[in-house]
Design an enzyme around this catalytic site. Structure first.
Site, PDB file in Angstrom:
ATOM      1  N   CYS A  60      44.427   1.305   9.250  1.00  0.00           N
ATOM      2  CA  CYS A  60      44.847  -0.101   9.402  1.00  0.00           C
ATOM      3  C   CYS A  60      43.857  -1.057   9.222  1.00  0.00           C
ATOM      4  O   CYS A  60      42.835  -1.112   9.752  1.00  0.00           O
ATOM      5  CB  CYS A  60      45.556  -0.490  10.940  1.00  0.00           C
ATOM      6  SG  CYS A  60      45.776  -2.218  11.348  1.00  0.00           S
ATOM      7  N   CYS A  81      43.974  -4.684   8.828  1.00  0.00           N
ATOM      8  CA  CYS A  81      43.808  -5.619   9.545  1.00  0.00           C
ATOM      9  C   CYS A  81      43.128  -5.663  10.832  1.00  0.00           C
ATOM     10  O   CYS A  81      42.464  -6.537  10.935  1.00  0.00           O
ATOM     11  CB  CYS A  81      45.328  -6.333   9.712  1.00  0.00           C
ATOM     12  SG  CYS A  81      46.080  -6.413   8.350  1.00  0.00           S
ATOM     13  N   GLU A  90      62.994   8.467  31.898  1.00  0.00           N
ATOM     14  CA  GLU A  90      62.812   7.267  30.975  1.00  0.00           C
ATOM     15  C   GLU A  90      63.890   7.377  29.778  1.00  0.00           C
ATOM     16  O   GLU A  90      63.898   8.276  29.000  1.00  0.00           O
ATOM     17  CB  GLU A  90      61.322   6.925  30.296  1.00  0.00           C
ATOM     18  CG  GLU A  90      61.539   5.913  29.199  1.00  0.00           C
ATOM     19  CD  GLU A  90      61.880   4.347  29.556  1.00  0.00           C
ATOM     20  OE1 GLU A  90      61.374   3.882  30.729  1.00  0.00           O
ATOM     21  OE2 GLU A  90      62.738   4.195  28.895  1.00  0.00           O
ATOM     22  N   THR A 102      60.674  -4.356  29.231  1.00  0.00           N
ATOM     23  CA  THR A 102      59.972  -5.765  29.360  1.00  0.00           C
ATOM     24  C   THR A 102      58.445  -5.580  29.435  1.00  0.00           C
ATOM     25  O   THR A 102      57.912  -6.812  29.117  1.00  0.00           O
ATOM     26  CB  THR A 102      60.330  -6.246  30.859  1.00  0.00           C
ATOM     27  OG1 THR A 102      61.922  -6.389  30.694  1.00  0.00           O
ATOM     28  CG2 THR A 102      60.029  -7.734  31.095  1.00  0.00           C
ATOM     29  N   HIS A 141      48.786 -13.433  36.478  1.00  0.00           N
ATOM     30  CA  HIS A 141      48.691 -14.664  37.268  1.00  0.00           C
ATOM     31  C   HIS A 141      47.705 -14.940  38.415  1.00  0.00           C
ATOM     32  O   HIS A 141      47.500 -13.563  39.057  1.00  0.00           O
ATOM     33  CB  HIS A 141      50.185 -14.941  37.286  1.00  0.00           C
ATOM     34  CG  HIS A 141      50.933 -15.301  36.410  1.00  0.00           C
ATOM     35  ND1 HIS A 141      50.900 -16.283  35.708  1.00  0.00           N
ATOM     36  CD2 HIS A 141      52.030 -14.445  35.603  1.00  0.00           C
ATOM     37  CE1 HIS A 141      51.930 -16.226  34.635  1.00  0.00           C
ATOM     38  NE2 HIS A 141      52.301 -15.001  34.695  1.00  0.00           N
ATOM     39  N   ILE A 184      61.900  -7.329  39.318  1.00  0.00           N
ATOM     40  CA  ILE A 184      60.464  -7.518  39.074  1.00  0.00           C
ATOM     41  C   ILE A 184      60.467  -8.266  37.922  1.00  0.00           C
ATOM     42  O   ILE A 184      59.928  -7.760  36.730  1.00  0.00           O
ATOM     43  CB  ILE A 184      59.929  -5.991  38.905  1.00  0.00           C
ATOM     44  CG1 ILE A 184      60.328  -5.241  39.922  1.00  0.00           C
ATOM     45  CG2 ILE A 184      58.518  -6.198  38.715  1.00  0.00           C
ATOM     46  CD1 ILE A 184      59.716  -5.486  41.536  1.00  0.00           C
ATOM     47  N   CYS A 208      49.775  -0.153   6.400  1.00  0.00           N
ATOM     48  CA  CYS A 208      49.358   1.210   6.907  1.00  0.00           C
ATOM     49  C   CYS A 208      50.276   2.129   7.463  1.00  0.00           C
ATOM     50  O   CYS A 208      50.313   3.157   7.824  1.00  0.00           O
ATOM     51  CB  CYS A 208      48.487   0.728   8.226  1.00  0.00           C
ATOM     52  SG  CYS A 208      49.392  -0.289   9.635  1.00  0.00           S
ATOM     53  N   ALA A 266      51.230 -11.567  29.020  1.00  0.00           N
ATOM     54  CA  ALA A 266      50.404 -10.748  29.297  1.00  0.00           C
ATOM     55  C   ALA A 266      49.250 -11.383  30.158  1.00  0.00           C
ATOM     56  O   ALA A 266      47.987 -10.969  29.976  1.00  0.00           O
ATOM     57  CB  ALA A 266      49.641  -9.994  27.941  1.00  0.00           C
TER      58      ALA A 266
END
Ligand code: FAD
Length: 478
Positions: free
Chosen positions: A399, A401, A31, A40, A49, A335, A441, A46
């Site tokens: 964090c 939130c 990578e 992507t 489908h 893809i 944070c 998200a």
């Protein structure tokens, strides 16, 4: 020397790596970025489908439906967030009824279960905030939402549990053939493998064209989004699509698995494969188009915007298979959406192709499950207390939130394929994903990364490479 080198640690490469790890194959994932899920796969809608959109008989339709059906079991096995909330394609005009019926017929032909058209009255009951102009909708109960980071990471971590190696910050720059083996040239030196899997997303054409005379062109098709605060959770209950056109599935409004509302994407063909910035035009389009399907969308609650690049190939089809004039080089290209949904099925297909070419055998000790980072919010009070007793870091909120604890952040950093940067921690724990977007944070997460990785805090980056967060000493120039 590896049996297989997979290029790209996005959802396609990671799914392929996991499926390859079922076999007695020595596999490496390369990578170019610093982490899994940096392309992507980290910036999309998200959505799992249902599969009514892809052309009947296409590989895209087949893998979409298969991938969607695999999600329930896989999400349990690999411990990632997935909710089958259903989707609605909303029609704003009686004139479009035919188009909606065609879409339903396509879905039925693709093998999508339980599709039906709901009329205005029922639609209103399902979605109280639906636009006054909405006439009817195609309801797909099998549509779902997934955490894209979680899905990608879960498959990669499980691949590691089964012996796959990952090498980051390693960009593939060329290939040559030596004695029937592929020599992979990278910015970190050369590696050798019998089989190559090209899962390089928008760059898959660059790699393909290095080995084949039959040239491929991937066009980055940009999609911009606005993400709304969790106070908007419940504004819509399903994923709400517009009728698709030739540029894609249109601007959607959907809940996310974490309770935010996501609005987008746009669809614009561009040249630059790194251009993931958002634009005023793009976000204006998102706002204007989303208000066609829902009314009073609380756009004042936007907490961030982002964009992703679809790997669009002119034929709008997944290109998966051995390259005709490059033996043992397997493309996993083009893809684009529904690539996230299809990933589990893509992984199976890619591994099947390699296993057949390599005459590989299934291992008897494959570990099919993986446990994700413990989320104390999902535990009972008693379980939380016991966890804090055992590991006090779970009692320290970092964090505010998203209510992420120090315990979760330590786990994110120290587990296999652990986070090395602020964004790496963010994708794994949601620390910095809330309303303040890391304003509070970030420095504390940097301290924890520095401590756990035993590195100078000035070396901690936002997302690897040169993305340093500390660039000088305060009042240095005075
Ligand atoms: C706007 C938008 C909305 C979408 N919505 C959905 C959706 O709702 N549902 C759905 O199913 N799908 C959706 N998709 C599609 C889905 O996100 C993609 O199909 C999927 O993420 C592609 O994954 P990938 O692993 O093939 O590519 P990527 O995630 O891009 O991974 C490729 C990896 O290869 C690496 N790489 C590239 N070149 C090299 C090199 N030379 N050497 C080493 N590494 C390299 C990159 O750094 C990258 O990490 C959407 C896409 C977009 C853009």
């Amino acid at each position: 020397m590896y049996d297989v080198i997979v290029i790209g640690a996005g959802v396609s490469g990671s799914a392929s790596a996991r499926e390859l790890s079922r076999y007695n194959l020595n596999t490496l994932v390369l990578e170019r970025d610093e982490d899994v899920c940096c392309g992507t796969s980290k910036a999309n809608s998200a959505i799992a489908h249902a599969g009514f959109d892809a052309e009947v008989g296409s590989l895209m339709a087949k893998l979409n439906v298969e991938g969607n059906l695999m999600m329930d079991e896989l999400s349990k096995d690999l411990d990632f967030s997935f909710k089958r909330i259903g989707s609605l394609v909303v029609c704003m005009n009686e004139r479009d009824r035919g188009a909606l019926e065609d879409l339903m017929a396509r879905g039925v032909a693709n093998g999508v279960q339980d599709l039906r058209i709901v009329e205005r009255k029922e639609l209103e009951e399902m979605e109280p905030n639906i636009s006054n102009e909405a006439v009817m909708a195609l309801f797909a109960p099998t549509g779902g939402i997934v955490c894209p980071f979680d899905l990608n990471l879960a498959m990669a971590e499980n691949a590691v549990d089964n012996g796959v190696k990952f090498q980051f910050d390693t960009q593939v720059t060329g290939f040559r053939k030596e004695n029937d083996l592929w020599v992979v040239e990278t910015n970190k030196g050369e590696l050798t493998a019998k089989y190559i899997v090209n899962a390089a997303g928008v760059f898959a054409d660059t790699l393909h064209n290095m080995v084949s005379e039959n040239k491929m062109k991937i066009t980055p098709r940009k999609g911009e989004y606005c993400l709304l605060d969790k106070t908007t959770g419940g504004f819509v209950n399903h994923t709400i699509f517009q009728l698709p056109d030739k540029m894609g599935k249109g601007v959607l409004v959907t809940p996310t698995v974490h309770g935010n509302t996501l609005v987008g994407p746009t669809s614009l063909d561009i040249e630059d494969k790194e251009a993931t910035s958002t634009t005023q035009d793009g976000l204006d389009t998102v706002i204007a188009k989303s208000s066609r399907t829902v009314k009073n969308l609380p756009m004042r609650q936007v907490i961030t915007s982002f964009s992703g690049l679809r790997a669009h190939e002119a034929g709008h089809e997944f290109i998966i298979g051995e390259v005709a004039d490059a033996k043992n080089f397997i493309d996993c290209a083009g893809i684009e959406s529904p690539g996230l949904t299809s990933a589990p099925a893509i992984g199976k297909m890619v591994a099947g192709i390699v296993a057949e070419l390599a005459n590989a055998e299934l291992k008897s000790d494959f570990i099919g499950t993986r446990v994700g980072i413990i989320d104390p919010k999902k535990l009972t009070k008693a379980e939380q207390m016991a966890l804090i007793q055992e590991k006090p870091a779970y009692g320290n909120i970092i964090c505010r939130c998203e209510m992420v604890t120090e315990g979760e952040i330590i786990d994110a950093i120290t587990r296999p394929l652990g986070a090395k940067s602020l964004d790496g921690v963010k994708r794994r724990t949601r620390s910095g994903m809330g309303r303040c977007q890391g304003g509070f944070c970030a420095p504390r997460v940097m301290e924890i990364i520095s401590r756990e990785k035993n590195m100078d805090i000035a070396e901690v980056t936002k997302s690897g490479g040169n993305s340093k967060l500390i660039v000088g000493v305060n009042k240095d120039t005075i």
